[in-house]
Design a protein around this motif. Structure first.
Motif, PDB file in Angstrom:
ATOM      1  N   THR A 101      10.820   4.483  -8.250  1.00 15.00           N
ATOM      2  CA  THR A 101      10.889   3.795  -6.953  1.00 15.00           C
ATOM      3  C   THR A 101       9.522   3.250  -6.559  1.00 15.00           C
ATOM      4  OG1 THR A 101      12.727   5.204  -6.255  1.00 15.00           O
ATOM      5  CG2 THR A 101      11.494   4.068  -4.516  1.00 15.00           C
ATOM      6  N   LEU A 102       8.466   4.024  -6.792  1.00 12.03           N
ATOM      7  CA  LEU A 102       7.118   3.560  -6.478  1.00 12.03           C
ATOM      8  C   LEU A 102       6.776   2.297  -7.269  1.00 12.03           C
ATOM      9  CD1 LEU A 102       5.092   6.904  -6.358  1.00 12.03           C
ATOM     10  CD2 LEU A 102       5.867   5.508  -4.417  1.00 12.03           C
ATOM     11  N   ILE A 103       7.111   2.295  -8.547  1.00 13.70           N
ATOM     12  CA  ILE A 103       6.776   1.147  -9.398  1.00 13.70           C
ATOM     13  C   ILE A 103       7.611  -0.074  -9.023  1.00 13.70           C
ATOM     14  CG2 ILE A 103       6.856   0.284 -11.774  1.00 13.70           C
ATOM     15  CD1 ILE A 103       6.193   3.283 -12.567  1.00 13.70           C
ATOM     16  N   ILE A 104       8.916   0.100  -8.856  1.00 14.18           N
ATOM     17  CA  ILE A 104       9.779  -1.028  -8.486  1.00 14.18           C
ATOM     18  C   ILE A 104       9.382  -1.559  -7.106  1.00 14.18           C
ATOM     19  CG2 ILE A 104      12.160  -1.742  -8.013  1.00 14.18           C
ATOM     20  CD1 ILE A 104      11.490  -1.172 -11.019  1.00 14.18           C
ATOM     21  N   GLY A 105       9.087  -0.659  -6.166  1.00 10.81           N
ATOM     22  CA  GLY A 105       8.637  -1.086  -4.842  1.00 10.81           C
ATOM     23  C   GLY A 105       7.329  -1.849  -4.912  1.00 10.81           C
ATOM     24  N   MET A 106       6.407  -1.383  -5.770  1.00 17.78           N
ATOM     25  CA  MET A 106       5.133  -2.071  -5.935  1.00 17.78           C
ATOM     26  C   MET A 106       5.336  -3.466  -6.523  1.00 17.78           C
ATOM     27  SD  MET A 106       1.763  -0.765  -8.028  1.00 17.78           S
ATOM     28  CE  MET A 106       2.425  -1.115  -9.659  1.00 17.78           C
ATOM     29  N   ILE A 107       6.212  -3.583  -7.493  1.00 15.64           N
ATOM     30  CA  ILE A 107       6.479  -4.892  -8.114  1.00 15.64           C
ATOM     31  C   ILE A 107       7.035  -5.857  -7.072  1.00 15.64           C
ATOM     32  CG2 ILE A 107       7.977  -6.107  -9.756  1.00 15.64           C
ATOM     33  CD1 ILE A 107       7.673  -3.587 -11.602  1.00 15.64           C
ATOM     34  N   PHE A 108       8.077  -5.448  -6.363  1.00 10.30           N
ATOM     35  CA  PHE A 108       8.711  -6.361  -5.406  1.00 10.30           C
ATOM     36  C   PHE A 108       7.816  -6.677  -4.217  1.00 10.30           C
ATOM     37  CE2 PHE A 108      12.733  -5.074  -7.526  1.00 10.30           C
ATOM     38  CZ  PHE A 108      13.123  -6.352  -7.908  1.00 10.30           C
ATOM     39  N   VAL A 168       0.841  -1.207   0.000  1.00  9.84           N
ATOM     40  CA  VAL A 168       0.000   0.000   0.000  1.00  9.84           C
ATOM     41  C   VAL A 168       0.873   1.253   0.000  1.00  9.84           C
ATOM     42  CG1 VAL A 168      -1.667   1.328   1.361  1.00  9.84           C
ATOM     43  CG2 VAL A 168      -1.986  -1.135   1.060  1.00  9.84           C
ATOM     44  N   LEU A 169       1.985   1.217   0.737  1.00  9.55           N
ATOM     45  CA  LEU A 169       2.909   2.347   0.789  1.00  9.55           C
ATOM     46  C   LEU A 169       3.405   2.732  -0.606  1.00  9.55           C
ATOM     47  CD1 LEU A 169       4.699   4.239   2.637  1.00  9.55           C
ATOM     48  CD2 LEU A 169       6.418   2.437   2.486  1.00  9.55           C
ATOM     49  N   PHE A 170       3.572   1.749  -1.480  1.00  6.58           N
ATOM     50  CA  PHE A 170       4.019   2.018  -2.849  1.00  6.58           C
ATOM     51  C   PHE A 170       2.853   2.214  -3.825  1.00  6.58           C
ATOM     52  CE2 PHE A 170       7.786  -0.229  -1.155  1.00  6.58           C
ATOM     53  CZ  PHE A 170       8.741   0.741  -1.421  1.00  6.58           C
ATOM     54  N   SER A 171       1.810   1.401  -3.694  1.00  8.86           N
ATOM     55  CA  SER A 171       0.744   1.429  -4.704  1.00  8.86           C
ATOM     56  C   SER A 171      -0.178   2.637  -4.589  1.00  8.86           C
ATOM     57  CB  SER A 171      -0.066   0.124  -4.668  1.00  8.86           C
ATOM     58  OG  SER A 171      -0.762  -0.016  -3.449  1.00  8.86           O
ATOM     59  N   ALA A 172      -0.454   3.117  -3.385  1.00  8.40           N
ATOM     60  CA  ALA A 172      -1.357   4.270  -3.249  1.00  8.40           C
ATOM     61  C   ALA A 172      -0.758   5.529  -3.890  1.00  8.40           C
ATOM     62  CB  ALA A 172      -1.718   4.498  -1.787  1.00  8.40           C
ATOM     63  N   PRO A 173       0.503   5.899  -3.587  1.00 11.14           N
ATOM     64  CA  PRO A 173       1.066   7.068  -4.274  1.00 11.14           C
ATOM     65  C   PRO A 173       1.250   6.829  -5.776  1.00 11.14           C
ATOM     66  CG  PRO A 173       2.463   6.424  -2.420  1.00 11.14           C
ATOM     67  CD  PRO A 173       1.380   5.407  -2.541  1.00 11.14           C
ATOM     68  N   HIS A 174       1.531   5.572  -6.138  1.00  5.98           N
ATOM     69  CA  HIS A 174       1.663   5.273  -7.570  1.00  5.98           C
ATOM     70  C   HIS A 174       0.335   5.494  -8.293  1.00  5.98           C
ATOM     71  CE1 HIS A 174       2.476   3.458 -11.370  1.00  5.98           C
ATOM     72  NE2 HIS A 174       1.478   2.611 -11.165  1.00  5.98           N
ATOM     73  N   GLY A 219       2.718  -3.494 -12.947  1.00  2.00           N
ATOM     74  CA  GLY A 219       3.978  -2.753 -12.927  1.00  2.00           C
ATOM     75  C   GLY A 219       4.946  -3.229 -13.988  1.00  2.00           C
ATOM     76  N   ILE A 220       5.039  -4.542 -14.136  1.00  2.00           N
ATOM     77  CA  ILE A 220       5.979  -5.105 -15.117  1.00  2.00           C
ATOM     78  C   ILE A 220       5.524  -4.823 -16.545  1.00  2.00           C
ATOM     79  CG2 ILE A 220       6.858  -7.281 -16.071  1.00  2.00           C
ATOM     80  CD1 ILE A 220       6.949  -8.336 -13.145  1.00  2.00           C
ATOM     81  N   LEU A 221       4.260  -5.089 -16.844  1.00  2.00           N
ATOM     82  CA  LEU A 221       3.791  -4.997 -18.230  1.00  2.00           C
ATOM     83  C   LEU A 221       3.527  -3.560 -18.682  1.00  2.00           C
ATOM     84  CD1 LEU A 221       1.340  -8.035 -18.205  1.00  2.00           C
ATOM     85  CD2 LEU A 221       3.676  -7.947 -19.120  1.00  2.00           C
ATOM     86  N   LYS A 222       3.024  -2.722 -17.797  1.00  2.00           N
ATOM     87  CA  LYS A 222       2.661  -1.363 -18.195  1.00  2.00           C
ATOM     88  C   LYS A 222       3.811  -0.371 -18.019  1.00  2.00           C
ATOM     89  CE  LYS A 222       0.132   2.126 -19.334  1.00  2.00           C
ATOM     90  NZ  LYS A 222       0.267   2.458 -20.727  1.00  2.00           N
TER      91      LYS A 222
END
Length: 137
Positions: A107-114, A19-25, A85-88
């Motif tokens: 950072t938001l996208i990479i954090g969301m993926i991992f 959530v920390l990564f996906s909400a701001p993303h 995150g990976i495909l888009k």
């Protein structure tokens, strides 16, 4: 840590990192026109975002109660957000020019993926460790 709460606590902790990564993303997606790419208005996307967040809360509550439905829901969202995150976004990040807001967006996208990968994995392990109900024996 009490063994019976090991997985639910871990899953919820990892879910909160997601959530920390996906909400701001998600806000980044709005700023850079992603809803329009899918033919959605901002209002439609806001409704979908609200549904997404309510689902996460329900799945967190169910996981805290060690219910399979909660873990399965978190597996789904972990995999979904990882693939999104990976495909888009990843192909655009790998281009030489700066991506969106630069390092912060990346950072938001990479954090969301991992964190999505870790959430799906820990949720699957939690499901595996749940005791079978009498009807499943």
């Amino acid at each position: 840590m009490d063994k019976k709460y090991k997985w639910s606590n871990l899953v919820i902790g990892v879910g909160l990192v997601l959530v920390l990564f996906s909400a701001p993303h998600l806000i980044d997606d709005f700023l850079y026109g992603i809803p329009e790419e899918f033919g959605l208005t901002n209002q439609q996307t806001q409704i979908l975002a609200g549904i997404f967040h309510v689902q996460l809360i329900v799945f967190f509550v169910l996981a805290a109660r060690k219910r399979k439905a909660g873990y399965y829901g978190l597996v789904f969202w972990g995999i979904f957000l990882t693939l999104a995150g990976i495909l888009k976004h990843l192909p655009e990040i790998l281009k030489p020019e700066p991506y969106w807001s630069g390092l912060f967006s990346e950072t938001l996208i990479i954090g969301m993926i991992f964190s999505g990968i870790v959430l799906a994995t820990t949720s699957m392990l939690a499901i595996r460790d749940l005791p079978q109900s009498k009807s499943e024996k």
